[in-house]
Design a protein around this motif. Structure first.
Motif, PDB file in Angstrom:
ATOM      1  N   THR A  44     -51.233 -84.600   4.745  1.00 36.26           N
ATOM      2  CA  THR A  44     -52.506 -85.317   4.588  1.00 36.26           C
ATOM      3  C   THR A  44     -52.310 -86.523   3.671  1.00 36.26           C
ATOM      4  OG1 THR A  44     -53.110 -84.032   2.642  1.00 36.26           O
ATOM      5  CG2 THR A  44     -53.829 -83.159   4.789  1.00 36.26           C
ATOM      6  N   ASP A  46     -54.144 -87.035   1.175  1.00 34.20           N
ATOM      7  CA  ASP A  46     -54.278 -86.453  -0.171  1.00 34.20           C
ATOM      8  C   ASP A  46     -52.904 -86.023  -0.693  1.00 34.20           C
ATOM      9  OD1 ASP A  46     -56.980 -86.728  -0.397  1.00 34.20           O
ATOM     10  OD2 ASP A  46     -57.462 -84.687   0.274  1.00 34.20           O
ATOM     11  N   THR A  90     -57.004 -88.508   8.474  1.00 33.95           N
ATOM     12  CA  THR A  90     -57.969 -89.256   7.660  1.00 33.95           C
ATOM     13  C   THR A  90     -58.671 -90.275   8.544  1.00 33.95           C
ATOM     14  OG1 THR A  90     -56.681 -88.965   5.648  1.00 33.95           O
ATOM     15  CG2 THR A  90     -58.204 -90.820   5.666  1.00 33.95           C
ATOM     16  N   PRO A 205     -61.717 -79.042   5.989  1.00 30.15           N
ATOM     17  CA  PRO A 205     -61.069 -79.773   4.899  1.00 30.15           C
ATOM     18  C   PRO A 205     -59.881 -80.622   5.371  1.00 30.15           C
ATOM     19  CG  PRO A 205     -60.637 -77.401   4.751  1.00 30.15           C
ATOM     20  CD  PRO A 205     -61.656 -77.596   5.818  1.00 30.15           C
ATOM     21  N   ASP A 206     -59.336 -80.288   6.536  1.00 28.94           N
ATOM     22  CA  ASP A 206     -58.180 -81.030   7.064  1.00 28.94           C
ATOM     23  C   ASP A 206     -58.506 -82.458   7.456  1.00 28.94           C
ATOM     24  OD1 ASP A 206     -56.642 -78.885   6.750  1.00 28.94           O
ATOM     25  OD2 ASP A 206     -56.356 -78.434   8.885  1.00 28.94           O
ATOM     26  N   SER A 208     -60.211 -85.763   6.363  1.00 28.21           N
ATOM     27  CA  SER A 208     -60.827 -86.412   5.214  1.00 28.21           C
ATOM     28  C   SER A 208     -61.365 -87.768   5.643  1.00 28.21           C
ATOM     29  CB  SER A 208     -59.819 -86.563   4.073  1.00 28.21           C
ATOM     30  OG  SER A 208     -58.814 -87.473   4.427  1.00 28.21           O
ATOM     31  N   GLU A 239     -69.768 -90.865  -0.110  1.00 32.20           N
ATOM     32  CA  GLU A 239     -69.861 -89.740  -1.051  1.00 32.20           C
ATOM     33  C   GLU A 239     -71.262 -89.144  -1.057  1.00 32.20           C
ATOM     34  OE1 GLU A 239     -68.121 -91.251  -4.726  1.00 32.20           O
ATOM     35  OE2 GLU A 239     -66.126 -90.640  -4.038  1.00 32.20           O
ATOM     36  N   ARG A 244     -68.650 -85.372  -0.387  1.00 38.18           N
ATOM     37  CA  ARG A 244     -67.206 -85.234  -0.615  1.00 38.18           C
ATOM     38  C   ARG A 244     -66.651 -86.467  -1.320  1.00 38.18           C
ATOM     39  NH1 ARG A 244     -65.145 -83.441   5.347  1.00 38.18           N
ATOM     40  NH2 ARG A 244     -63.129 -83.542   4.336  1.00 38.18           N
ATOM     41  N   VAL A 246     -64.390 -89.595  -2.072  1.00 39.18           N
ATOM     42  CA  VAL A 246     -63.705 -90.564  -1.209  1.00 39.18           C
ATOM     43  C   VAL A 246     -62.668 -91.287  -2.062  1.00 39.18           C
ATOM     44  CG1 VAL A 246     -64.020 -92.682   0.131  1.00 39.18           C
ATOM     45  CG2 VAL A 246     -65.659 -90.804   0.339  1.00 39.18           C
TER      46      VAL A 246
END
Ligand SMILES: [Zn+2]
Length: 321
Positions: A44, A46, A90, A205-206, A208, A239, A244, A246
């Protein structure tokens, strides 16, 4: 591919779009994703940004999947495939497009092209078609020389040196001009972009969500206050709408400079460009290279996915100057 990460950039996963450089067909996309899960480590954004400095946890042959703009087909077509194959990605949202009925300016312009060329004579007789003198001159020059489709891409490329306001004003003027001449413009009956309900329906959650500004201006053409607002406001909106964080950004059209990079680095953890290439240790996390994928780059002579063409395209793109 030792020590290298490939960030793949997708736009539309659809069977038709006027700009085929941004398009991959659904079936081909699915085959491509299957091949990627078998042959690469999909990580990811992240994970990449968290491990960027030390790099040691980033496996060789890593791939990050990204989608630009927030097209409706991410939700309808790409996401079901990603979800089934458990592939993270993403999506960079242009917040002004989300939950709107608007069309991307390049698509609007494309719809005007056929009526413009069909009424070439009438248009060329007018002194002013649009109010910005140099754009007017360029447009008349392009129309007078061409009979076909290629002028659309020449005109789009030309318009990209102007501010978003001028681009949008020009297109509105063109639309109004054609309307005045009672020339019909075909309507797009399909919504182009996702809405917030759809974004929030993708609560895995995968997947984003990153920011791709509010209005998709080419930031290097805009004044500082507009740049700052586009960068901060879009983060704030996503957001608020999703609840969530960003932390990833993507420059519209890939354009940035040192000043813009600095603004982005103040509130995000990464930023992607559209410059072709791999990412490796020591790359700039606020100017990440990507490889844009389209149908032609991944399909063999029968038109379906070919891992050989895909691998060759990655290599050729990575050495492109
Ligand atoms: Zn974009």
């Amino acid at each position: 591919m030792k020590g290298k990460v490939t960030i793949l950039m997708f736009h539309r996963v659809s069977d038709t779009f006027f700009d085929v450089s941004l398009l991959i067909k659904r079936e081909t996309f699915e085959e491509c994703m299957k091949y990627i899960t078998e042959s690469y480590h999909v990580i990811t954004m992240d994970f990449l940004s968290q491990n960027f400095d030390k790099w040691e946890n980033i496996p060789d042959d890593s791939v990050v999947i990204t989608f630009d703009d927030g097209w409706i087909d991410f939700h309808d077509t790409a996401y079901p495939v990603l979800s089934r194959l458990k592939i993270p990605a993403t999506v960079y949202l242009t917040t002004g497009f989300v939950s709107s009925e608007c069309s991307y300016w390049q698509e609007r312009l494309n719809r005007l092209l056929t009526p413009i060329l069909a009424n070439k004579k009438v248009l060329l007789e007018k002194v002013n078609i649009v109010s910005t003198p140099e754009i007017n001159l360029k447009l008349k020059d392009l129309i007078s020389k061409s009979d076909g489709k290629p002028i659309i891409f020449k005109f789009i490329d030309y318009l990209k040196k102007f501010t978003n306001d001028i681009i949008l004003k020009t297109i509105s003027e063109l639309e109004a001009f054609l309307e005045e001449q009672t020339i019909t413009i075909s309507e797009d009956e399909h919504r182009s972009f996702v809405n917030w309900d759809e974004v929030n329906g993708i609560n895995k959650p995968d997947i984003s969500f990153g920011s791709h500004t509010v209005n998709h201006p080419i930031l290097t053409n805009e004044q500082t206050d507009i740049v700052e607002n586009e960068i901060s406001k879009s983060k704030e909106i996503i957001e608020k709408e999703t609840g969530r964080d960003v932390i990833h950004f993507c420059y519209p059209n890939g354009n940035y400079n040192e000043e813009i990079r600095k603004v982005v680095s103040g509130s995000y953890k990464s930023a992607c460009t559209t410059r072709a290439g791999f990412v490796s240790r020591g790359s700039d996390i606020y100017a990440l290279n990507r490889i844009g994928i389209n149908q032609e780059m991944v399909s063999g002579w029968r038109g379906n996915f070919s891992k050989y063409v895909f691998t060759l395209s990655l290599f050729l793109e990575s050495i492109k100057k």
